[in-house]
Scaffold this motif. Structure first.
Motif, PDB file in Angstrom:
ATOM      1  N   ALA A 109     -86.666  24.561 -54.529  1.00 12.43           N
ATOM      2  CA  ALA A 109     -88.031  24.483 -54.243  1.00 12.43           C
ATOM      3  C   ALA A 109     -88.932  24.737 -55.574  1.00 12.43           C
ATOM      4  O   ALA A 109     -90.017  24.112 -55.843  1.00 12.43           O
ATOM      5  N   PHE A 110     -88.474  25.939 -56.049  1.00 11.19           N
ATOM      6  CA  PHE A 110     -89.246  26.109 -57.472  1.00 11.19           C
ATOM      7  C   PHE A 110     -89.166  25.286 -58.524  1.00 11.19           C
ATOM      8  O   PHE A 110     -90.280  25.072 -59.273  1.00 11.19           O
ATOM      9  N   THR A 111     -88.068  24.524 -58.817  1.00 11.34           N
ATOM     10  CA  THR A 111     -87.939  23.122 -59.745  1.00 11.34           C
ATOM     11  C   THR A 111     -88.697  22.081 -58.933  1.00 11.34           C
ATOM     12  O   THR A 111     -88.611  20.903 -59.779  1.00 11.34           O
ATOM     13  N   THR A 112     -89.378  22.110 -57.795  1.00 13.62           N
ATOM     14  CA  THR A 112     -89.778  21.132 -57.270  1.00 13.62           C
ATOM     15  C   THR A 112     -89.047  20.022 -57.006  1.00 13.62           C
ATOM     16  O   THR A 112     -89.265  18.765 -56.744  1.00 13.62           O
ATOM     17  N   THR A 113     -87.878  20.007 -56.710  1.00 15.48           N
ATOM     18  CA  THR A 113     -86.627  18.982 -56.324  1.00 15.48           C
ATOM     19  C   THR A 113     -87.047  18.811 -54.755  1.00 15.48           C
ATOM     20  O   THR A 113     -86.859  17.605 -54.405  1.00 15.48           O
ATOM     21  N   GLY A 114     -87.053  19.633 -53.894  1.00 20.13           N
ATOM     22  CA  GLY A 114     -87.238  19.455 -52.492  1.00 20.13           C
ATOM     23  C   GLY A 114     -85.806  19.415 -51.768  1.00 20.13           C
ATOM     24  O   GLY A 114     -86.230  18.961 -50.533  1.00 20.13           O
ATOM     25  N   VAL A 135     -93.524  28.075 -52.143  1.00 19.35           N
ATOM     26  CA  VAL A 135     -92.613  28.187 -53.511  1.00 19.35           C
ATOM     27  C   VAL A 135     -92.778  26.988 -54.232  1.00 19.35           C
ATOM     28  O   VAL A 135     -92.795  27.005 -55.483  1.00 19.35           O
ATOM     29  N   GLY A 136     -92.547  25.740 -53.610  1.00 24.56           N
ATOM     30  CA  GLY A 136     -92.661  24.330 -54.327  1.00 24.56           C
ATOM     31  C   GLY A 136     -93.914  24.170 -55.096  1.00 24.56           C
ATOM     32  O   GLY A 136     -94.025  23.833 -56.086  1.00 24.56           O
ATOM     33  N   TRP A 137     -94.963  24.468 -54.290  1.00 20.93           N
ATOM     34  CA  TRP A 137     -96.369  24.391 -54.692  1.00 20.93           C
ATOM     35  C   TRP A 137     -96.414  25.227 -56.040  1.00 20.93           C
ATOM     36  O   TRP A 137     -97.090  24.831 -57.073  1.00 20.93           O
ATOM     37  N   GLY A 140     -94.601  23.825 -59.064  1.00 21.13           N
ATOM     38  CA  GLY A 140     -95.505  22.870 -59.732  1.00 21.13           C
ATOM     39  C   GLY A 140     -96.518  23.313 -60.570  1.00 21.13           C
ATOM     40  O   GLY A 140     -96.349  22.757 -61.685  1.00 21.13           O
ATOM     41  N   PHE A 141     -97.034  24.280 -59.934  1.00 22.32           N
ATOM     42  CA  PHE A 141     -98.302  24.740 -60.964  1.00 22.32           C
ATOM     43  C   PHE A 141     -97.695  25.711 -61.970  1.00 22.32           C
ATOM     44  O   PHE A 141     -98.015  25.476 -63.079  1.00 22.32           O
ATOM     45  N   PHE A 142     -96.739  26.335 -62.010  1.00 21.30           N
ATOM     46  CA  PHE A 142     -95.940  26.777 -63.003  1.00 21.30           C
ATOM     47  C   PHE A 142     -95.546  25.840 -63.981  1.00 21.30           C
ATOM     48  O   PHE A 142     -95.541  25.919 -65.344  1.00 21.30           O
ATOM     49  N   ALA A 240     -99.520  20.417 -50.191  1.00 23.71           N
ATOM     50  CA  ALA A 240     -98.574  21.205 -51.256  1.00 23.71           C
ATOM     51  C   ALA A 240     -97.575  20.468 -51.895  1.00 23.71           C
ATOM     52  O   ALA A 240     -97.668  20.547 -53.090  1.00 23.71           O
ATOM     53  N   SER A 241     -96.921  19.784 -51.070  1.00 24.65           N
ATOM     54  CA  SER A 241     -95.687  18.956 -51.469  1.00 24.65           C
ATOM     55  C   SER A 241     -96.291  17.740 -52.527  1.00 24.65           C
ATOM     56  O   SER A 241     -95.243  17.491 -53.427  1.00 24.65           O
ATOM     57  N   THR A 242     -97.134  17.330 -52.220  1.00 28.53           N
ATOM     58  CA  THR A 242     -97.617  16.181 -52.909  1.00 28.53           C
ATOM     59  C   THR A 242     -98.247  16.498 -54.259  1.00 28.53           C
ATOM     60  O   THR A 242     -97.816  15.874 -55.215  1.00 28.53           O
ATOM     61  N   LEU A 243     -98.939  17.652 -54.460  1.00 27.73           N
ATOM     62  CA  LEU A 243     -99.495  18.092 -55.461  1.00 27.73           C
ATOM     63  C   LEU A 243     -98.508  18.593 -56.523  1.00 27.73           C
ATOM     64  O   LEU A 243     -98.360  18.431 -57.794  1.00 27.73           O
ATOM     65  N   ALA A 244     -97.201  19.234 -55.888  1.00 24.65           N
ATOM     66  CA  ALA A 244     -96.109  19.625 -56.570  1.00 24.65           C
ATOM     67  C   ALA A 244     -95.184  18.783 -56.844  1.00 24.65           C
ATOM     68  O   ALA A 244     -94.093  18.847 -57.421  1.00 24.65           O
ATOM     69  N   THR A 245     -95.198  17.315 -56.358  1.00 21.72           N
ATOM     70  CA  THR A 245     -94.347  16.389 -56.078  1.00 21.72           C
ATOM     71  C   THR A 245     -92.954  17.105 -55.711  1.00 21.72           C
ATOM     72  O   THR A 245     -91.716  16.544 -56.483  1.00 21.72           O
TER      73      THR A 245
END
Length: 521
Positions: A109-114, A135-137, A140-142, A240-245
């Motif tokens: 989640a934190f690496t935006t892998t999903g 966490v994914g969101w 992504g911001f991080f 949130a998942s779209t903005l964070a991909t």
């Protein structure tokens, strides 16, 4: 108070932010009557806030002499150690989860892998899915902030393509030497670094500027998706998942929601934010400033999204219309939309699947449509965005270099035009882009080889390697003929994939900088 917080180590600040974020699912679980999860997140937030405070007090007067090295190592720790902290409430929640599985979920989640180990969305409570989406969101911001505040001054993360280094530079001069010069006040091609730059100051400045934009866009998309008929909770997770991909969905994807075409159209519009940094901000630390219409990443994306679906569509459209008439026009347009949406979704490494993708596959009559998605994910999105992959700017530099080489074959004495910046991209930019491509291909080969040692087949190894290194988790479930179930993988395979996710998010050039002996002297 804020000035004192800035002086703390970056990892301590991240630990405190992660602990504070736990109170959101705690409140949601309380409202949703999922009390076991609410208690786990509340206690976790309190404990780790106290722990972060103690560590912050102990390290308040610590002086960091090599900030570049410290912050790169902090980025590595953020993707390895911080997920362990974020995983504690998952372990103690309503659904018992082993610590390793929870850590793997948080790394994903934190690496935006999903990628997810849950066999189906119903096996996880809404509070746990909200935590994954948050966490994914936050990841992504991080990634967004650190790309501009840390990697840009170091000429990493795709910014090295715009650097003005010499054509004969080696890996050391494009990483370690740039790192040293950036932290000593040398501009290295970036006009805003005119003094000794403090990384914490840059992080604070860009966080203050970008967080309202990031949060505001998420809220706008959330409300818009809710208007289309999508359930509010699902709408927030998708926004949130779209903005964070990250492609995290508590409903099993877009095909299981009530939003229909309008929800997909909204997500399609917001995925463009991951194509170029110029879509959301003009404040970029380089003198290379062009309007959005002339941005090379945007032009590359438009070319791919326009040409590729049309090539898959036109031949069958002409044949079917001649035989069956206009009654198939709507189905043809649906198939075309599915192709366009999927191209942008995997180009930005989001991984959402369109409800029209199956119709698009049947329409194009592709025997191996997954290879198309694998190639798009490897190409990736824009520099300094939440997208992964090679980055469009590097691909653009290689294409421009190839065009110039072909021109020289026809007219050996011709002079390349378009200005000094264009010539720099075709020469130095193409050189470092090619170096990164070789490193990326070597990483894919290495991960595939490691997976094969533990019995993973070739097709699945390709999909898993690219999915992890490009941070596109759903790719492994969509690209192969037989979808990969992450929960069925052995622990050694998941360790390899977790390491690949971290490498894919940090990028291989950052690892070269960390492993270079010159970097530690």
């Amino acid at each position: 108070m804020l000035a004192r917080l800035v002086t703390l180590p970056l990892f301590v600040i991240l630990m405190g932010m992660g602990a504070a974020l736990m109170f959101v699912p705690a409140l949601f679980g309380l409202i949703n009557e999922e009390f076991a999860d609410a208690r786990a997140f509340f206690y976790g937030g309190v404990i780790f806030l106290i722990l972060a405070s103690f560590v912050g007090i102990a390290s308040a007067n610590r002086v960091v002499k090599r900030q570049s090295r410290a912050h790169l190592l902090t980025l590595l720790a953020a993707y390895t150690v911080l997920p362990l902290i974020l995983a504690v409430p998952v372990v103690e929640g309503f659904v018992p989860v082993p610590l390793f599985d929870a850590w793997w979920e948080m790394v994903s989640a934190f690496t935006t892998t999903g990628a997810s180990l849950a066999p189906d969305p119903g096996a996880v409570t809404d509070t746990q899915y909200l935590w994954r989406a948050l966490v994914g969101w936050a990841g992504g911001f991080f990634a967004w902030v650190t790309a501009i505040a840390i990697l840009a001054p170091l000429n990493l993360g795709g910014f090295e393509v715009l650097s003005d280094g010499g054509t004969g530079q080696t890996i050391r001069s494009t990483t370690t030497k740039r790192i040293d010069s950036a932290m000593q006040g040398s501009s290295g091609g970036f006009s805003q670094i005119t003094r000794v730059a403090d990384t914490s100051e840059r992080l604070l400045r860009y966080t203050g500027r970008l967080f309202p934009i990031y949060t505001g866009l998420t809220l706008v998309l959330w409300l818009a998706l809710a208007v289309t008929g999508t359930a509010p909770f699902v709408a927030f997770c998708h926004a949130a998942s779209t903005l964070a991909t990250s492609g995290i969905s508590p409903a099993g994807g877009l095909t299981e929601t009530r939003g229909g075409f309008f929800a997909e159209a909204l997500i399609f519009a917001f995925m463009w934010l991951a194509i170029s940094r110029k879509t959301f901000t003009s404040d970029h630390p380089t003198a290379y400033k062009v309007p959005l219409s002339a941005d090379p990443e945007m032009k590359m994306a438009l070319l791919v999204i326009t040409v590729l679906p049309l090539l898959l569509f036109v031949r069958h459209f002409i044949g079917v219309v001649e035989v069956e008439g206009g009654s198939t026009v709507l189905s043809a347009l649906s198939a075309l939309w599915g192709g366009v949406f999927m191209v942008l979704s995997f180009l930005t490494t989001t991984g959402f699947e369109s409800a029209s993708w199956e119709a698009s596959r049947l329409w194009s009559d592709l025997t191996a449509p997954g290879l198309l998605l694998v190639g798009l994910a490897m190409m990736g999105g824009g520099v300094a965005t939440t997208a992964g992959g090679m980055k469009l700017l590097r691909v653009y530099a290689l294409i421009r270099h190839g065009e110039r080489e072909l021109e020289k074959m026809v007219m050996p004495h011709s002079v390349g035009g378009a200005g000094a910046q264009a010539r720099r991209i075709r020469r130095q930019g193409a050189y470092v882009a090619w170096v990164f491509f070789i490193l990326f291909a070597s990483a894919v080969s290495g991960v595939m080889l490691a997976l094969s040692l533990f019995g993973v087949g070739f097709d699945q190894a390709v999909a898993l390697s690219v999915a992890a290194l490009t941070t596109t988790g759903p790719l492994a479930q969509i690209a192969p003929a037989t979808p990969v179930i992450y929960a069925s993988l052995s622990d050694p395979v998941r360790v390899i994939l977790a390491f690949a996710m971290i490498v894919g998010r940090l990028e291989t050039l950052a690892f070269v900088a960390i492993l270079n002996p010159e970097f530690w002297r």
